[in-house]
Design a protein around this motif. Structure first.
Motif, PDB file in Angstrom:
ATOM      1  N   ARG A 101       9.984 -26.027 -14.499  1.00 34.77           N
ATOM      2  CA  ARG A 101       9.125 -25.910 -15.681  1.00 34.77           C
ATOM      3  C   ARG A 101       9.909 -26.403 -16.880  1.00 34.77           C
ATOM      4  O   ARG A 101      11.108 -26.182 -17.004  1.00 34.77           O
ATOM      5  CB  ARG A 101       8.635 -24.472 -15.899  1.00 34.77           C
ATOM      6  CG  ARG A 101       9.745 -23.487 -16.051  1.00 34.77           C
ATOM      7  CD  ARG A 101       9.236 -22.035 -16.030  1.00 34.77           C
ATOM      8  NE  ARG A 101      10.370 -21.150 -15.914  1.00 34.77           N
ATOM      9  CZ  ARG A 101      11.045 -20.673 -16.954  1.00 34.77           C
ATOM     10  NH1 ARG A 101      10.663 -20.961 -18.174  1.00 34.77           N
ATOM     11  NH2 ARG A 101      12.097 -19.920 -16.777  1.00 34.77           N
ATOM     12  N   ILE A 102       9.208 -27.066 -17.761  1.00 36.32           N
ATOM     13  CA  ILE A 102       9.881 -27.745 -18.860  1.00 36.32           C
ATOM     14  C   ILE A 102      10.377 -26.755 -19.912  1.00 36.32           C
ATOM     15  O   ILE A 102      11.259 -27.072 -20.704  1.00 36.32           O
ATOM     16  CB  ILE A 102       8.939 -28.794 -19.489  1.00 36.32           C
ATOM     17  CG1 ILE A 102       9.688 -29.696 -20.478  1.00 36.32           C
ATOM     18  CG2 ILE A 102       7.763 -28.145 -20.185  1.00 36.32           C
ATOM     19  CD1 ILE A 102      10.728 -30.571 -19.858  1.00 36.32           C
ATOM     20  N   THR A 103       9.834 -25.537 -19.917  1.00 39.39           N
ATOM     21  CA  THR A 103      10.264 -24.571 -20.928  1.00 39.39           C
ATOM     22  C   THR A 103      11.634 -23.964 -20.639  1.00 39.39           C
ATOM     23  O   THR A 103      12.180 -23.270 -21.479  1.00 39.39           O
ATOM     24  CB  THR A 103       9.242 -23.431 -21.087  1.00 39.39           C
ATOM     25  OG1 THR A 103       8.734 -23.099 -19.811  1.00 39.39           O
ATOM     26  CG2 THR A 103       8.101 -23.861 -21.981  1.00 39.39           C
ATOM     27  N   SER A 111      14.676 -28.822 -20.026  1.00 41.27           N
ATOM     28  CA  SER A 111      14.154 -29.616 -21.135  1.00 41.27           C
ATOM     29  C   SER A 111      15.262 -30.482 -21.729  1.00 41.27           C
ATOM     30  O   SER A 111      15.033 -31.622 -22.119  1.00 41.27           O
ATOM     31  CB  SER A 111      13.487 -28.735 -22.194  1.00 41.27           C
ATOM     32  OG  SER A 111      14.420 -27.974 -22.887  1.00 41.27           O
ATOM     33  N   VAL A 157      15.540 -33.405 -19.446  1.00 42.13           N
ATOM     34  CA  VAL A 157      14.423 -34.337 -19.622  1.00 42.13           C
ATOM     35  C   VAL A 157      14.549 -35.096 -20.941  1.00 42.13           C
ATOM     36  O   VAL A 157      14.219 -36.284 -21.014  1.00 42.13           O
ATOM     37  CB  VAL A 157      13.079 -33.590 -19.546  1.00 42.13           C
ATOM     38  CG1 VAL A 157      11.941 -34.475 -20.005  1.00 42.13           C
ATOM     39  CG2 VAL A 157      12.824 -33.107 -18.127  1.00 42.13           C
ATOM     40  N   ILE A 161       7.172 -39.937 -16.361  1.00 39.70           N
ATOM     41  CA  ILE A 161       6.080 -39.012 -16.056  1.00 39.70           C
ATOM     42  C   ILE A 161       6.681 -37.657 -15.705  1.00 39.70           C
ATOM     43  O   ILE A 161       7.611 -37.569 -14.910  1.00 39.70           O
ATOM     44  CB  ILE A 161       5.223 -39.530 -14.876  1.00 39.70           C
ATOM     45  CG1 ILE A 161       4.311 -40.640 -15.376  1.00 39.70           C
ATOM     46  CG2 ILE A 161       4.409 -38.410 -14.257  1.00 39.70           C
ATOM     47  CD1 ILE A 161       3.235 -41.022 -14.401  1.00 39.70           C
ATOM     48  N   LEU A 162       6.148 -36.634 -16.346  1.00 36.87           N
ATOM     49  CA  LEU A 162       6.700 -35.300 -16.161  1.00 36.87           C
ATOM     50  C   LEU A 162       5.942 -34.547 -15.071  1.00 36.87           C
ATOM     51  O   LEU A 162       4.724 -34.410 -15.134  1.00 36.87           O
ATOM     52  CB  LEU A 162       6.599 -34.537 -17.486  1.00 36.87           C
ATOM     53  CG  LEU A 162       7.177 -33.138 -17.482  1.00 36.87           C
ATOM     54  CD1 LEU A 162       8.689 -33.187 -17.344  1.00 36.87           C
ATOM     55  CD2 LEU A 162       6.784 -32.408 -18.750  1.00 36.87           C
ATOM     56  N   GLN A 172       5.819 -30.900 -13.266  1.00 37.29           N
ATOM     57  CA  GLN A 172       6.282 -29.522 -13.219  1.00 37.29           C
ATOM     58  C   GLN A 172       5.860 -28.886 -11.899  1.00 37.29           C
ATOM     59  O   GLN A 172       4.669 -28.735 -11.642  1.00 37.29           O
ATOM     60  CB  GLN A 172       5.703 -28.723 -14.373  1.00 37.29           C
ATOM     61  CG  GLN A 172       6.121 -29.241 -15.726  1.00 37.29           C
ATOM     62  CD  GLN A 172       5.635 -28.354 -16.851  1.00 37.29           C
ATOM     63  OE1 GLN A 172       6.304 -27.408 -17.244  1.00 37.29           O
ATOM     64  NE2 GLN A 172       4.470 -28.651 -17.377  1.00 37.29           N
ATOM     65  N   SER A 183       6.526 -25.814 -10.958  1.00 39.67           N
ATOM     66  CA  SER A 183       6.285 -24.372 -11.089  1.00 39.67           C
ATOM     67  C   SER A 183       6.816 -23.598  -9.890  1.00 39.67           C
ATOM     68  O   SER A 183       6.208 -22.636  -9.474  1.00 39.67           O
ATOM     69  CB  SER A 183       4.789 -24.076 -11.261  1.00 39.67           C
ATOM     70  OG  SER A 183       4.244 -24.879 -12.272  1.00 39.67           O
ATOM     71  N   TYR A 206       2.805 -33.790  -5.930  1.00 39.04           N
ATOM     72  CA  TYR A 206       3.343 -34.794  -6.847  1.00 39.04           C
ATOM     73  C   TYR A 206       4.011 -35.942  -6.096  1.00 39.04           C
ATOM     74  O   TYR A 206       4.088 -37.055  -6.606  1.00 39.04           O
ATOM     75  CB  TYR A 206       4.343 -34.160  -7.813  1.00 39.04           C
ATOM     76  CG  TYR A 206       3.722 -33.541  -9.028  1.00 39.04           C
ATOM     77  CD1 TYR A 206       2.881 -34.277  -9.861  1.00 39.04           C
ATOM     78  CD2 TYR A 206       3.989 -32.221  -9.388  1.00 39.04           C
ATOM     79  CE1 TYR A 206       2.316 -33.725 -10.995  1.00 39.04           C
ATOM     80  CE2 TYR A 206       3.438 -31.652 -10.521  1.00 39.04           C
ATOM     81  CZ  TYR A 206       2.599 -32.405 -11.321  1.00 39.04           C
ATOM     82  OH  TYR A 206       2.053 -31.856 -12.445  1.00 39.04           O
ATOM     83  N   ILE A 248      13.480 -14.562 -18.825  1.00 43.77           N
ATOM     84  CA  ILE A 248      13.903 -13.434 -19.651  1.00 43.77           C
ATOM     85  C   ILE A 248      13.269 -12.149 -19.148  1.00 43.77           C
ATOM     86  O   ILE A 248      13.912 -11.112 -19.025  1.00 43.77           O
ATOM     87  CB  ILE A 248      13.507 -13.680 -21.134  1.00 43.77           C
ATOM     88  CG1 ILE A 248      14.355 -14.827 -21.708  1.00 43.77           C
ATOM     89  CG2 ILE A 248      13.686 -12.410 -21.956  1.00 43.77           C
ATOM     90  CD1 ILE A 248      14.136 -15.082 -23.177  1.00 43.77           C
TER      91      ILE A 248
END
Lengths: 328, 328
Positions: A68-70, A75, A78, A93-94, A96, A98, A107, A221
DNA sequence: TTGTATGCGTTATCAG
DNA sequence: CTGATAACGCATACAA
């Protein structure tokens, strides 16, 4: 939309000549070149990339897989890859995943359907044998994650060593009861190796390995908070915890602080990645040279595409660094 | 690679029929459909997307512009957009403008060269008149950033209100000397409005507006640190600071803490976004409903593409929420 | 140095 | 319900 045909007509030349000008081929008189350029300008012409893709069997696009990009670790990776790709004229092209096996497989179709020239995987959810067949459709490069069975270019860090350095550091601080917490992915060599490094350090110091101190399924978190509560509830509590990511470490730190625990006195915490927040809360952590591995992986990919290199094993290994802060 | 022709031959049918099966058209006997499916299976056939793109004049790809993906505000937005797009069968191309006018313009060529079906802009570096012409080549949707002159779908938050709420909160805590710090982009209506909200709150409370307390060019944690030092060096110091992002606020907080300042007693800090780290350091902040605006913007984009809607102004405005923590 | 002809792999149109 | 044919826009082998 103007096509190459329109330009040719306006310039009173053939499509071929126009195409030559577009692609900077030699053997075009300056005179004609000028004519073509003028016509292109006048018609506001721009080549249609779909047509070009079909004709050249190339997309100038690269897919990057991340869970995940978060996650700041990814990130950051990327960001660097995107900029590097862009400099070289490639799109990114991204994808994710998950943490889902299914999504990862879905993908992979991008490569099969020729929507991208290649794939960079920063994590692997499926067994390698599930992924391997897709190598028939284009190059795949591993970045961060690695796998013995995968005979492809791989840019990675020796995670045995990373975990060893961290655990060792805790031992040197006098800790003897050290918990270990990580994500959980049986297909991940990375996860396996980290655990190995942890156990190695324990063994070397003649310390007890306690099953109850192995905590899994930790990614965020929020998971970190849960893990703190698990630790707090234990009969026989560890005095330090090694975590596989700064996010999880942050969660533990936060919940501990909220419960008025003193860090590192009541619990020492060591993170992984050196994400920005680590500095904020004074988290000791293992820094990974993200920019470097990202750049090397993207470079490797582009080189492979442009020189049509055969895909083969090529390992590039980089090193960790311990960042000592207040949490240990 | 097998083509539709190969499948047709193996199934002893025409390309047309095969194509019909692939695209789930009606009027195909179950018998023939079965034959086609079997042949596809046997040849491991998969349609070539470049050819399809050319023929259909559609790419099923959407470009998303962000300044940089490592800003948690934007990575959160991209995470949601990526997942939403994927669900609907679209790819997402990531374009990082790095706050550069040039890069933004360069990426706009993607639309012109038909590499993407549409563009979502989360920030604008150039004046709208520079961007407007590209509307001739495909739809553009604004998300987060907004602009009066842009007659396109826009999902945004009223930033006057956001800044007003934040500044107002500081005033209610008894502060009368309130600094303001932000990025700096003359083309940004968002930035303009935030500043407006800040001034409005001051004025309403009859407070002094001090030029020296306006700090600009702040984007990162590092910038925040610089800003703290600037504040510390002032003759006439503010007692509170409003910032345009949690990252900058974190930087200020960190440097202040390192200098043994007590937060909020020596300096109250309010952030913007409610990024994960805000919780960690107890930062009061203005939460933006990121998931919601991201989803709405992507939905708007896909709807526009699929129904070939004309591009016109359509504003969707969402609301902020103050998250009170220890830093104020 | 330039132009002609052909094909990349699909899908849409139209006739049957 | 099915198939022949054209067209999407471009780049390249080959001929001139």
């Amino acid at each position: 939309m103007a096509t190459i045909q329109d330009v040719a007509k306006l310039a009173r030349l053939s499509r071929t000549t126009v195409s030559r000008v577009i692609n900077h081929h030699p053997y075009v008189t300056d005179e004609k070149k000028r004519l073509v350029l003028k016509a292109m300008e006048e018609l506001n012409y721009v080549p249609n990339s779909s047509a070009r893709r079909l004709r050249k069997q190339q997309t100038e696009t690269i897919a990057v897989y991340v869970p995940r990009i978060t996650n700041p670790f990814f990130s950051q990776m990327v960001e660097v890859m995107g900029n590097h790709a862009s400099e070289k004229g490639y799109q990114l092209i991204l994808c994710q995943t998950s943490y889902s096996r299914n999504k990862e497989i879905n993908y992979l179709e991008l490569l099969k359907t020729k929507q991208v020239d290649g794939l960079i995987l920063t994590s692997i959810e499926n067994e390698w044998r599930e992924i391997k067949p897709y190598l028939n459709y284009g190059p795949i490069v591993l970045c961060n994650e690695y796998n013995d069975d995968a005979d492809i270019p791989t840019v990675y860090l020796n995670q045995v060593e990373g975990a060893y350095i961290g655990t060792r550091h805790l031992i040197e601080q006098g800790h003897t009861k050290i918990a270990y917490c990580s994500g959980d992915n049986s297909a991940s060599r990375l996860a396996f190796d980290r655990f190995k490094g942890y156990k190695q350090a324990l063994k070397e110091a003649g310390l007890e390995f306690n099953d109850k101190w192995i905590l899994t399924n930790a990614f965020s978190i929020k998971d970190g908070k849960r893990i703190f509560r698990a630790i707090a509830d234990m009969e026989d509590r560890p005095t330090a915890v090694f975590t596989g990511s700064d996010e999880v470490a942050s969660g533990i730190w936060l919940e501990a602080t909220n419960h008025y625990w003193s860090i590192p006195d009541d619990l020492a915490i060591i993170g992984f990645d050196d994400q920005p927040q680590a500095e904020l809360i004074g988290l000791t952590t293992i820094e990974q040279p993200i920019d470097e591995i990202a750049k090397r992986a993207m470079g490797q990919m582009i080189e492979t595409i442009e020189n049509k290199l055969p895909i083969k094993k090529k390992e590039i290994q980089l090193n960790f660094q311990l960042i000592k802060r207040r949490s240990t």
